[in-house]
Design a protein around this motif. Structure first.
Motif, PDB file in Angstrom:
ATOM      1  N   THR A 107     -25.645 -48.039 -14.744  1.00 43.93           N
ATOM      2  CA  THR A 107     -24.952 -48.082 -13.461  1.00 43.93           C
ATOM      3  C   THR A 107     -23.837 -47.040 -13.344  1.00 43.93           C
ATOM      4  OG1 THR A 107     -23.489 -49.799 -14.341  1.00 43.93           O
ATOM      5  CG2 THR A 107     -25.438 -50.529 -13.124  1.00 43.93           C
ATOM      6  N   HIS A 108     -23.525 -46.330 -14.447  1.00 47.72           N
ATOM      7  CA  HIS A 108     -22.416 -45.377 -14.458  1.00 47.72           C
ATOM      8  C   HIS A 108     -22.948 -43.960 -14.646  1.00 47.72           C
ATOM      9  CE1 HIS A 108     -18.477 -43.696 -16.110  1.00 47.72           C
ATOM     10  NE2 HIS A 108     -18.157 -44.195 -14.926  1.00 47.72           N
ATOM     11  N   ILE A 109     -23.023 -43.204 -13.548  1.00 47.97           N
ATOM     12  CA  ILE A 109     -23.608 -41.860 -13.568  1.00 47.97           C
ATOM     13  C   ILE A 109     -22.877 -40.905 -14.512  1.00 47.97           C
ATOM     14  CG2 ILE A 109     -24.126 -39.821 -12.171  1.00 47.97           C
ATOM     15  CD1 ILE A 109     -26.057 -42.127 -11.786  1.00 47.97           C
ATOM     16  N   PRO A 110     -21.535 -40.862 -14.535  1.00 49.43           N
ATOM     17  CA  PRO A 110     -20.865 -39.938 -15.461  1.00 49.43           C
ATOM     18  C   PRO A 110     -21.271 -40.142 -16.925  1.00 49.43           C
ATOM     19  CG  PRO A 110     -19.315 -40.701 -13.816  1.00 49.43           C
ATOM     20  CD  PRO A 110     -20.564 -41.517 -13.629  1.00 49.43           C
ATOM     21  N   THR A 111     -21.397 -41.393 -17.342  1.00 44.34           N
ATOM     22  CA  THR A 111     -21.832 -41.656 -18.721  1.00 44.34           C
ATOM     23  C   THR A 111     -23.276 -41.220 -18.916  1.00 44.34           C
ATOM     24  OG1 THR A 111     -20.313 -43.523 -18.950  1.00 44.34           O
ATOM     25  CG2 THR A 111     -22.195 -43.455 -20.455  1.00 44.34           C
ATOM     26  N   GLN A 112     -24.119 -41.471 -17.929  1.00 43.29           N
ATOM     27  CA  GLN A 112     -25.511 -41.038 -18.024  1.00 43.29           C
ATOM     28  C   GLN A 112     -25.587 -39.525 -18.199  1.00 43.29           C
ATOM     29  OE1 GLN A 112     -27.462 -39.115 -15.798  1.00 43.29           O
ATOM     30  NE2 GLN A 112     -29.421 -39.490 -16.762  1.00 43.29           N
ATOM     31  N   ILE A 113     -24.740 -38.787 -17.480  1.00 41.63           N
ATOM     32  CA  ILE A 113     -24.733 -37.319 -17.587  1.00 41.63           C
ATOM     33  C   ILE A 113     -24.360 -36.888 -18.998  1.00 41.63           C
ATOM     34  CG2 ILE A 113     -23.524 -35.233 -16.834  1.00 41.63           C
ATOM     35  CD1 ILE A 113     -23.276 -36.553 -14.060  1.00 41.63           C
ATOM     36  N   VAL A 114     -23.301 -37.473 -19.537  1.00 46.04           N
ATOM     37  CA  VAL A 114     -22.845 -37.110 -20.882  1.00 46.04           C
ATOM     38  C   VAL A 114     -23.940 -37.374 -21.913  1.00 46.04           C
ATOM     39  CG1 VAL A 114     -21.223 -37.683 -22.723  1.00 46.04           C
ATOM     40  CG2 VAL A 114     -20.406 -37.447 -20.371  1.00 46.04           C
ATOM     41  N   LEU A 115     -24.516 -38.555 -21.880  1.00 43.79           N
ATOM     42  CA  LEU A 115     -25.536 -38.912 -22.871  1.00 43.79           C
ATOM     43  C   LEU A 115     -26.799 -38.067 -22.712  1.00 43.79           C
ATOM     44  CD1 LEU A 115     -25.173 -42.803 -22.887  1.00 43.79           C
ATOM     45  CD2 LEU A 115     -24.062 -41.120 -24.364  1.00 43.79           C
ATOM     46  N   GLU A 172     -15.436 -27.770   4.618  1.00 39.21           N
ATOM     47  CA  GLU A 172     -15.248 -29.105   4.063  1.00 39.21           C
ATOM     48  C   GLU A 172     -15.743 -29.176   2.626  1.00 39.21           C
ATOM     49  OE1 GLU A 172     -16.984 -32.081   6.474  1.00 39.21           O
ATOM     50  OE2 GLU A 172     -15.890 -31.538   8.278  1.00 39.21           O
ATOM     51  N   ALA A 173     -15.032 -29.945   1.812  1.00 33.79           N
ATOM     52  CA  ALA A 173     -15.414 -30.109   0.413  1.00 33.79           C
ATOM     53  C   ALA A 173     -16.784 -30.778   0.328  1.00 33.79           C
ATOM     54  CB  ALA A 173     -14.375 -30.946  -0.319  1.00 33.79           C
ATOM     55  N   SER A 174     -17.608 -30.262  -0.571  1.00 34.21           N
ATOM     56  CA  SER A 174     -18.960 -30.804  -0.743  1.00 34.21           C
ATOM     57  C   SER A 174     -19.028 -31.638  -2.011  1.00 34.21           C
ATOM     58  CB  SER A 174     -19.976 -29.660  -0.822  1.00 34.21           C
ATOM     59  OG  SER A 174     -21.247 -30.149  -1.189  1.00 34.21           O
ATOM     60  N   ALA A 175     -19.793 -32.716  -1.943  1.00 33.59           N
ATOM     61  CA  ALA A 175     -19.979 -33.563  -3.116  1.00 33.59           C
ATOM     62  C   ALA A 175     -21.079 -33.027  -4.022  1.00 33.59           C
ATOM     63  CB  ALA A 175     -20.325 -34.991  -2.673  1.00 33.59           C
ATOM     64  N   GLU A 176     -21.792 -32.019  -3.563  1.00 35.77           N
ATOM     65  CA  GLU A 176     -22.880 -31.462  -4.353  1.00 35.77           C
ATOM     66  C   GLU A 176     -22.315 -30.618  -5.508  1.00 35.77           C
ATOM     67  OE1 GLU A 176     -26.139 -32.082  -3.998  1.00 35.77           O
ATOM     68  OE2 GLU A 176     -25.518 -33.499  -2.450  1.00 35.77           O
ATOM     69  N   PRO A 177     -22.744 -30.890  -6.744  1.00 38.32           N
ATOM     70  CA  PRO A 177     -22.213 -30.123  -7.886  1.00 38.32           C
ATOM     71  C   PRO A 177     -22.579 -28.646  -7.829  1.00 38.32           C
ATOM     72  CG  PRO A 177     -24.064 -31.509  -8.557  1.00 38.32           C
ATOM     73  CD  PRO A 177     -23.692 -31.919  -7.168  1.00 38.32           C
ATOM     74  N   GLU A 178     -23.652 -28.303  -7.118  1.00 35.55           N
ATOM     75  CA  GLU A 178     -24.048 -26.904  -6.995  1.00 35.55           C
ATOM     76  C   GLU A 178     -23.078 -26.096  -6.139  1.00 35.55           C
ATOM     77  OE1 GLU A 178     -27.852 -29.286  -7.574  1.00 35.55           O
ATOM     78  OE2 GLU A 178     -26.008 -29.478  -6.400  1.00 35.55           O
ATOM     79  N   ASP A 179     -22.202 -26.786  -5.412  1.00 34.99           N
ATOM     80  CA  ASP A 179     -21.281 -26.104  -4.498  1.00 34.99           C
ATOM     81  C   ASP A 179     -19.912 -25.845  -5.132  1.00 34.99           C
ATOM     82  OD1 ASP A 179     -23.199 -26.001  -2.522  1.00 34.99           O
ATOM     83  OD2 ASP A 179     -22.616 -27.906  -1.633  1.00 34.99           O
ATOM     84  N   LYS A 180     -19.883 -25.815  -6.463  1.00 30.15           N
ATOM     85  CA  LYS A 180     -18.656 -25.479  -7.175  1.00 30.15           C
ATOM     86  C   LYS A 180     -19.003 -24.725  -8.457  1.00 30.15           C
ATOM     87  CE  LYS A 180     -16.221 -28.776  -9.176  1.00 30.15           C
ATOM     88  NZ  LYS A 180     -15.250 -29.875  -9.377  1.00 30.15           N
ATOM     89  N   GLU A 181     -18.252 -23.667  -8.739  1.00 22.89           N
ATOM     90  CA  GLU A 181     -18.448 -22.896  -9.963  1.00 22.89           C
ATOM     91  C   GLU A 181     -17.140 -22.863 -10.748  1.00 22.89           C
ATOM     92  OE1 GLU A 181     -21.296 -22.227 -10.819  1.00 22.89           O
ATOM     93  OE2 GLU A 181     -22.542 -21.349  -9.241  1.00 22.89           O
ATOM     94  N   VAL A 182     -17.238 -23.142 -12.043  1.00 28.45           N
ATOM     95  CA  VAL A 182     -16.074 -23.141 -12.922  1.00 28.45           C
ATOM     96  C   VAL A 182     -16.241 -22.024 -13.949  1.00 28.45           C
ATOM     97  CG1 VAL A 182     -14.737 -24.463 -14.614  1.00 28.45           C
ATOM     98  CG2 VAL A 182     -15.733 -25.622 -12.614  1.00 28.45           C
ATOM     99  N   SER A 220     -15.192 -31.945 -13.196  1.00 34.65           N
ATOM    100  CA  SER A 220     -15.134 -33.277 -12.551  1.00 34.65           C
ATOM    101  C   SER A 220     -16.280 -34.193 -12.944  1.00 34.65           C
ATOM    102  CB  SER A 220     -15.098 -33.129 -11.015  1.00 34.65           C
ATOM    103  OG  SER A 220     -14.043 -32.299 -10.604  1.00 34.65           O
ATOM    104  N   LEU A 221     -16.611 -34.235 -14.212  1.00 34.00           N
ATOM    105  CA  LEU A 221     -17.691 -35.113 -14.663  1.00 34.00           C
ATOM    106  C   LEU A 221     -17.358 -36.587 -14.456  1.00 34.00           C
ATOM    107  CD1 LEU A 221     -18.817 -33.417 -18.007  1.00 34.00           C
ATOM    108  CD2 LEU A 221     -20.002 -33.399 -15.808  1.00 34.00           C
ATOM    109  N   SER A 222     -16.097 -36.926 -14.544  1.00 36.94           N
ATOM    110  CA  SER A 222     -15.707 -38.337 -14.450  1.00 36.94           C
ATOM    111  C   SER A 222     -15.967 -38.936 -13.073  1.00 36.94           C
ATOM    112  CB  SER A 222     -14.228 -38.503 -14.818  1.00 36.94           C
ATOM    113  OG  SER A 222     -13.407 -37.813 -13.899  1.00 36.94           O
ATOM    114  N   THR A 223     -16.131 -38.095 -12.054  1.00 36.49           N
ATOM    115  CA  THR A 223     -16.391 -38.599 -10.700  1.00 36.49           C
ATOM    116  C   THR A 223     -17.768 -38.151 -10.188  1.00 36.49           C
ATOM    117  OG1 THR A 223     -15.230 -36.678  -9.755  1.00 36.49           O
ATOM    118  CG2 THR A 223     -13.949 -38.694 -10.092  1.00 36.49           C
ATOM    119  N   ALA A 224     -18.598 -37.643 -11.078  1.00 37.17           N
ATOM    120  CA  ALA A 224     -19.924 -37.155 -10.673  1.00 37.17           C
ATOM    121  C   ALA A 224     -20.790 -38.306 -10.157  1.00 37.17           C
ATOM    122  CB  ALA A 224     -20.606 -36.473 -11.847  1.00 37.17           C
TER     123      ALA A 224
END
Length: 356
Positions: A107-115, A172-182, A220-224
């Motif tokens: 149920t927690h997407i950020p943890t799923q991403i990390v694992l 406007e800020a986008s929630a899509e991860p593809e719309d940000k580069e670090v 921003s993985l914690s809010t992905a």
């Protein structure tokens, strides 16, 4: 991903890649057939049927308790790989990776991403993924990377050597991860004293880890909210190493030691976070080194590495980004129009005295 196989000089090269069975429904129990006796004038009880001598016992019949018990206990299906990694995290007890407070990945997407990143880094090999995850949890419990973000490092040793910049789409800020580069920037050409910067290995690694954790905050993985797979993973960053004015022909023992330890730490504890890596302002000889690396490094890794003799051409590498005009937004020293890197980027905390 493990980029540890590539060893560009002089400093570092890597930050360093279900099916459950449904239990079968037990067959209905077979009841022995009893034939009726002959009809007589007075009612009589029907004879009790008994199996003939040598006849096989009916499987699942009341007379076979062991078989009946076996029918009641179907095999337990194996846990999915992500669930297995979650159990590893639970057993270890350390609650955090990359700023993500670990929770049930169901149920927690950020943890799923990390694992999933640990699974991807090991090409789906669950045994290797478990081992790497365990080592990362132990390392983070000991090193406390999130506390290093709050630590002040000596200006004389590290000022101007590492930055993080973030670029998002306009409007406007986008929630899509593809719309940000670090981006992380390592300006090794700006080192004033090799012995000062690299002489204390533990201090250098702490500063380098602090820079990486700053970049992870920007990721921003914690809010992905978007899960990843083996094929899809937008939660990665660019890395730029600037070697302007550095001699590749002379390396002190301190630099070699820092390089080796950085490769080891980042390959082990920050897998699958690198999108692409650019080595800029390197001498022409590095072109030959790059060609040589192609003979020994996996294609999926080597394609992420780009040596460039002229850092001013870096901006031309980002024409395909989702971020409109990304190249033009880079610092002026790298071909963009975004101003000076020091003015644009974030650094780990610095102090005028020694590290705090």
């Amino acid at each position: 991903m493990s980029d540890a196989a590539v060893k560009p000089t002089p400093v570092e090269s890597a930050i360093a890649p279900e099916v459950s069975e449904t239990p079968k429904v037990p067959a209905a129990e077979t009841v022995p057939v009893v034939e009726a006796g002959p009809i007589v004038a007075e009612p009589v009880s029907a004879p009790i049927a008994t199996p003939a001598a040598g006849a096989e016992e009916v499987v699942g019949a009341p007379g076979n308790p062991a078989a009946a018990e076996e029918e009641k206990a179907p095999a337990v299906p194996e846990l999915a790989p992500i669930a297995q990694l979650w159990n590893v995290a639970l057993e270890n007890g350390h609650p955090e990776i990359w700023g993500v407070t670990l929770a049930d990945p169901e149920t927690h997407i950020p943890t799923q991403i990390v694992l999933q990143k640990y699974l991807n880094a090991n090409d789906g090999d669950i045994v290797k993924a478990k081992d790497q995850l365990t080592k990362t949890l132990e390392w983070r419990a000991k090193t406390k990377p999130l506390e290093l973000i709050k630590k002040a490092f000596a200006k004389v040793k590290f000022e101007g050597l590492g930055f993080v910049t973030t670029y998002a789409g306009e409007g406007e800020a986008s929630a899509e991860p593809e719309d940000k580069e670090v981006f992380t920037w390592n300006i090794y050409g700006g080192v004033k004293s090799i012995e000062e910067t690299f002489g204390n290995l533990e201090e250098f690694i702490e500063w380098r880890v602090a820079l990486m954790e700053l970049a992870l905050q920007e990721l921003s993985l914690s809010t992905a909210t978007k899960a990843i797979t083996a094929e899809y993973d937008p939660y990665k960053m660019f890395q730029v190493h600037d070697y302007k004015s550095i001699s590749f022909l002379r390396q002190s023992p301190a630099v070699k030691s820092a390089s080796g330890e950085t490769i080891k730490v980042f390959a082990q504890n920050y897998p699958e976070l690198l999108k692409e890596k650019f080595f800029v302002n390197v001498p022409a000889i590095m072109g030959f080194v790059y060609s040589f690396m192609k003979l020994f490094v996996a294609a999926k890794t080597i394609k992420k590495f780009h040596p460039m003799s002229n850092g001013g051409n870096l901006a031309l590498e980002f024409t395909d980004s989702n971020i409109k005009g990304l190249g033009e937004r880079l610092p002026v020293e790298y071909g963009g129009k975004g101003g000076d890197l020091k003015a644009l980027g974030k650094e780990p905390i610095l102090s005028d005295g020694q590290e705090q």
